[in-house]
Scaffold this active site. Structure first.
Site, short mmCIF file in Angstrom:
data_model
loop_
_atom_site.label_atom_id
_atom_site.label_comp_id
_atom_site.label_asym_id
_atom_site.label_seq_id
_atom_site.Cartn_x
_atom_site.Cartn_y
_atom_site.Cartn_z
N LYS A 173 1.07 -1.32 0.08
CA LYS A 173 -0.01 0.01 -0.13
C LYS A 173 0.78 1.22 -0.13
O LYS A 173 1.87 1.49 0.66
CB LYS A 173 -0.88 -0.12 1.23
CG LYS A 173 -1.95 0.95 1.38
CD LYS A 173 -2.95 1.07 2.48
CE LYS A 173 -4.08 2.10 2.44
NZ LYS A 173 -4.71 1.82 3.76
N SER B 232 -9.87 1.74 2.69
CA SER B 232 -9.07 2.47 2.15
C SER B 232 -7.97 1.52 1.53
O SER B 232 -7.18 1.97 0.24
CB SER B 232 -8.00 3.81 2.81
OG SER B 232 -7.55 2.98 3.71
N SER C 47 -10.09 -0.37 7.14
CA SER C 47 -9.32 -0.11 5.67
C SER C 47 -8.66 -1.50 5.37
O SER C 47 -8.19 -1.47 4.00
CB SER C 47 -8.33 0.82 5.83
OG SER C 47 -9.05 2.09 5.88
#
Lengths: 97, 487
Positions: B77, B152, B176
């Protein structure tokens, strides 16, 4: 506490170091107003004598031996700095004339 | 067909008996990304040359020095810093930022012999539930490209679901990792707060953030958590608690496991299909010998309000470092330093980030601090106590990960409260600091649904045992989206 005034919003934006337009101030006033009204449901709960939780672990202070360790190289640390001079970070004037 | 249909164990066998090479696996990742990412839009940056070079280097390491994840590709990420690879948090304000060190987890991946292939899209600074808040692109759900992958860590889940990479890392502040894992039909674990070092994770809400693994099956997830977990001198909130060999306890036996189902998790707002999938999952767990009882987490409804105050307050402080001076975007044509700060931040941050900075600054400002921030911290205590009480009598808490399947791109986004409601099943877990996993447990109109299993502090092992037993008794995790087939 319902809707925030535009002036209050501008003050908060100054504290947050965000340039905002009049239009944005109005939009933020509306959005922050909605969220703070939503947040006020917390007042339904009696929290007298309830300790606040800032952290779920029971850590207070974490110390290490006071021994010097090598940090990052300065030249490397300056790699992402947009404006620099003689190995120093350059910024616009801080004090007005 | 792709090599990434195989588990880590099967891939190691392939490497060991010479059927495949590490370079084959690295090339497979880049070739699938090349073919699929035009549709999925998961990656923000790729590191192909270095990855292929490293694949060659790793090939020379003898078999006895190789661990269970050796030579396998992984996506990271974009809020986890990677030395030499652009790291933006999907924000304009960090465009062009090249980190000068690796996050502890990235270093640990390297120590495990894994190969980082690139950086994954996200909602800007991890603020959002759909990846629509990225400043650069909207990642699509591989099961239906008209739907969001969640957020997210949306691209972390989507890239694994699409088989672009077999593994990824995400981060979870209020759901997330788990919500996108549910939306994309993969396995996502948010570890106990303190289980994994946050050093090198760009901070959103420091008392809630945790990095965790996303994989296609539970066993691989356990391997990856073991690789990244542990105390770190560079993160004083990382806990000095021994890291078990999670995978070794996965035997499918959960006889006598005490499962709690909070009535609040199956109430208003949870869709009928999600409810049915959870009832079916509970039957599976019972069939495996677990006992299932209803419990109550009475303060759940207050979690969202407390979360938005606490997370925004921490964010307003953490994001003050983005000032245009030491790294990232810098506004032009300003007269003085104050204007540089204000213009850089106004031009660099997206709408949602600004809103949360404003909310946090307001909550922390003089005159409102006690009414909002302190109150929210007290409510956090009540929420944490709810969990402590249930865990006195139960081993795990089970419920849905999200109230619905993935929504359509563009839906919901106008109303922030609707977006926030999407997080209601996941946020209390971060406030309590306990670990939780999402695993596939069904489909609705071709989109995956997720089962959430929550455990005690530092008891990821029991979560994995339960998740593994459930997974072995079902076949949801074996299904792949149609995007999986490369044309």
């Amino acid at each position: 506490m319902a809707k925030l005034s535009k002036e209050e919003v501008k003050h908060v934006a100054h504290l947050a170091r965000l340039a905002i337009t009049d239009e944005e101030a109005e939009k933020f006033a509306d959005q922050l107003g909605k969220i703070t009204v939503f947040a006020e449901q917390l007042n339904e709960l009696d929290t007298t004598n309830v300790e606040p939780t800032s952290h779920v672990l029971s850590i207070v202070n974490v110390m290490r031996e006071d021994v010097a360790v090598k940090g990052l190289d300065r030249d490397v640390m300056m790699l992402n700095v947009k404006e620099q001079e003689d190995g120093q970070v350059k910024v616009p004037p801080i004090l007005e004339d | 067909m792709t090599l990434f249909e195989r588990s880590a164990r099967e891939l190691q066998e392939g490497l060991h008996n010479g059927e495949i090479t590490i370079a084959d696996l690295t090339n497979e990742a880049f070739s699938r990304i090349e073919k699929l990412d035009g549709d999925v839009q998961a990656f923000l940056a790729l590191d192909k040359d270095n990855a292929l070079k490293r694949a060659e280097e790793l090939e020379t390491i003898p078999a006895e020095e190789r661990g269970p994840l050796f030579g396998l590709p992984i996506g990271v990420k974009d809020n986890i810093v990677t030395e030499g690879i652009e790291t933006t948090c999907a924000s304009k304000i960090l465009k062009g930022f090249i980190p000068i060190y690796d996050a502890t987890v990235v270093k640990k991946l390297r120590d495990a012999g894994m190969i980082t292939v690139g950086k994954l899209n996200m909602d800007e600074f991890a603020m959002g539930s759909s990846n629509e808040n990225s400043a650069f692109k909207t990642t699509k759900n591989p099961w239906n490209l008209n739907h969001v992958p969640g957020g997210s860590s949306g691209a972390s889940a989507a890239s694994v679901a699409a088989g672009e990479v077999p593994f990824s890392l995400g981060s979870d502040t209020g759901g997330s990792i788990r919500q996108p894992a549910a939306y994309c039909g993969v396995v996502g674990m948010k570890p106990t707060y303190g289980r994994v070092s946050r050093y090198g994770l760009v901070a959103y809400a420091s008392s809630l953030d945790q990095i965790g693994p996303i994989t296609r099956n539970v066993y691989d997830n356990a391997l990856l958590l073991e690789a990244i977990a542990g105390v770190d001198p560079n993160d004083s909130t990382s806990a000095d608690v021994p890291v078990p060999n999670y995978a070794s306890s996965l035997n499918g036996d959960i006889k006598g496991l005490r499962v709690a189902v909070p009535k609040e998790f199956l109430g208003e707002g949870v869709s009928e299909e999600v409810r049915q999938s959870i009832y079916s999952a509970l039957e599976v767990l019972k069939g495996l010998g677990a006992t299932v009882e209803e419990v109550s987490l009475p303060h759940s409804k207050y979690a969202l309000a407390a979360y938005y105050i606490l997370a925004s307050s921490e964010a307003s402080s953490n994001l003050s470092r983005f000032d245009g001076i030491r790294y990232g975007f810098r506004a032009e044509g300003v007269k003085n330093l104050m204007e540089l700060y204000k213009e850089t931040r106004a031009q660099g941050f997206g709408e949602e980030v600004k809103l949360r900075i404003m909310l946090g600054t307001y909550s922390l400002s003089a005159g409102t601090y006690d009414a909002y921030y302190k109150k929210a911290q007290q409510v956090r205590t009540l929420i944490k106590e709810d969990y402590d009480k249930v865990f006195e009598n139960y081993d795990v808490i089970v419920g849905p990960t999200a109230p619905t399947a993935a929504f359509k791109i563009g839906d919901n986004i106008d109303d922030p409260m609707t977006m926030y409601a999407n997080d209601i099943l996941t946020i209390p877990i971060n406030l309590a600091g306990v670990p939780a996993i999402s695993i596939p447990c069904g489909f609705h109109e071709g989109l995956p649904l997720g089962l959430q299993i929550i455990g005690k502090h530092f008891d990821e092992e029991t979560i994995y045992r339960a998740a593994y037993a459930y997974e072995q008794a079902t076949d949801f995790h074996k299904q792949t989206p149609s995007t999986w087939e490369v044309k």
